[in-house]
Design a protein around this motif. Sequence first.
Motif, PDB file in Angstrom:
ATOM      1  N   ILE A  25      22.848 -25.792  64.853  1.00 57.99           N
ATOM      2  CA  ILE A  25      22.504 -25.664  66.283  1.00 57.99           C
ATOM      3  C   ILE A  25      22.850 -24.270  66.794  1.00 57.99           C
ATOM      4  N   PHE A  26      24.009 -23.752  66.397  1.00 60.96           N
ATOM      5  CA  PHE A  26      24.394 -22.395  66.803  1.00 60.96           C
ATOM      6  C   PHE A  26      23.347 -21.371  66.348  1.00 60.96           C
ATOM      7  N   GLY A  35      20.837 -19.084  68.732  1.00 61.10           N
ATOM      8  CA  GLY A  35      20.812 -17.632  68.617  1.00 61.10           C
ATOM      9  C   GLY A  35      19.426 -17.093  68.345  1.00 61.10           C
ATOM     10  N   ILE A  36      18.658 -17.816  67.512  1.00 62.86           N
ATOM     11  CA  ILE A  36      17.321 -17.339  67.134  1.00 62.86           C
ATOM     12  C   ILE A  36      16.275 -17.717  68.179  1.00 62.86           C
ATOM     13  N   PRO A  85      22.844 -13.744  69.827  1.00 68.42           N
ATOM     14  CA  PRO A  85      22.577 -13.935  68.392  1.00 68.42           C
ATOM     15  C   PRO A  85      23.551 -13.187  67.485  1.00 68.42           C
ATOM     16  N   LEU A  86      24.074 -12.045  67.961  1.00 70.87           N
ATOM     17  CA  LEU A  86      25.025 -11.290  67.138  1.00 70.87           C
ATOM     18  C   LEU A  86      26.323 -12.063  66.932  1.00 70.87           C
ATOM     19  N   LEU A 103      26.619 -19.103  76.391  1.00 68.42           N
ATOM     20  CA  LEU A 103      25.917 -19.980  77.330  1.00 68.42           C
ATOM     21  C   LEU A 103      25.981 -19.479  78.770  1.00 68.42           C
ATOM     22  N   VAL A 104      26.359 -18.225  78.956  1.00 75.09           N
ATOM     23  CA  VAL A 104      26.390 -17.626  80.302  1.00 75.09           C
ATOM     24  C   VAL A 104      25.062 -17.821  81.041  1.00 75.09           C
TER      25      VAL A 104
END
Length: 441
Positions: free
Chosen positions: A82-83, A87-88, A94-95, A240-241
Amino acid sequence: MKKLFIIFSVLSLLVFIRPALGINTSSTTQTTLPDTTVEQVEENSSESFIHEAFNGIKQFYSYTGFANAAGGNLIMIFIGIIFIYLGIKFDYEPLLLIPIGTGVILGNIPFVAGNQTGIYETGSVLNYLYFGVVKGIYPPLIFLGIGAMTDFSSLIANPKLMLLGAAAQIGVFATFLGALYLGFNLPEAGAIGIIGGADGPTAIFLSSKLANGVNILADGTTVKNLIGPIAIAAYSYMALVPVIQPPIMKLLTTKKERLIRMKPPRAVSQKEKMIFPIVALLLTTFISPSALPLLGMLFFGNLLKESGRTERLADTARTKLIDIVTILLGVTVGASTQADIFITKDSMLIFGLGAISFVIATTGGLLFAKFMNLFLKGNEKINPLIGAAGVSAVPDSARVVHAEGLKADKNNYLLMHAMAPNVAGVIGSAIAAGIILSFLG
């Protein structure tokens, strides 16, 4: 003739080594054995071979991940996926999320204990890489890179916006009190509290000092190792900002307030930019000496950038060095979420506290911006949205503020204004960490 001699020699050699190979050399014994005995021997040999082959396959299976997998491993692997997906697909940090997600998968591949494979096994490769997390080596290097890529011009031009970065740190101390209420001891609560600053490297640095599973309390108990849950919580909420902050910003500000246009910041001279990191270094580290590894590297990196004489060093710090450290930090922090250690009640409580602390930090910045406007007039008023950038998720919080400002007014550009409390939040969270470490370390 030569070929015949070679063949004869090989055959002779085979005759002599047959006993060593376990081959029966007595032809007379074979001729004297009854046919039933020969068949029985052959049958026993066949059964023995099958038995050994089955045992070999069984042993091989016992070493595979399929035999050692537990439900917790599968849950964590799913979380790691999920992470990576977030990110993608959605470009959420993503970094950070891709290395961390990969690390979560690596840390939860089932293995046989004792083979120096896991991140918590002494002598394993992952354990050596994890040393930089446990000893707090990676965070100062991250701060060096952040300093080398940060422009403090907006903060220098409008110093009063530093108060917004300070106001957002209320999330740190609110989380600290919440952790104490839930039963964590003082050092553990202090490490958990820093999640409210929304600063991953600072959270790792403080937890490596206070909640490392090594320190002994006055009553003889050992503090828990909470580095993994704290780091994952901090980085997760940083990523998640764009999801967490906009609803809070809309809830706590009016349409009229979101339309406020701030006057352009004044031009900052190069001399001011060079003086700032030196003055800020002295001021902040005298206030909070325990934060020296973080603040020292932050302002050193900025001095490399602004001095105009060390561009090669600044370029290395903000590109190659920070990229390498980010990879190592992300993978090892992710791998530390080994299911048997990570999936605990404490981890769930930490994630819950992290979410609440992020909301409190964002709220603190927004409300303090509205409070400041009570004393400001005309074009001196500030757009309360930039208060949300007081959390130190650089530069994502500033970007979210800018995006929300554009939704209210297409021509209202808040990015440069929001960067001031954003970088102030980085400094503020490091100072808060130093203060906590001074009292609880």
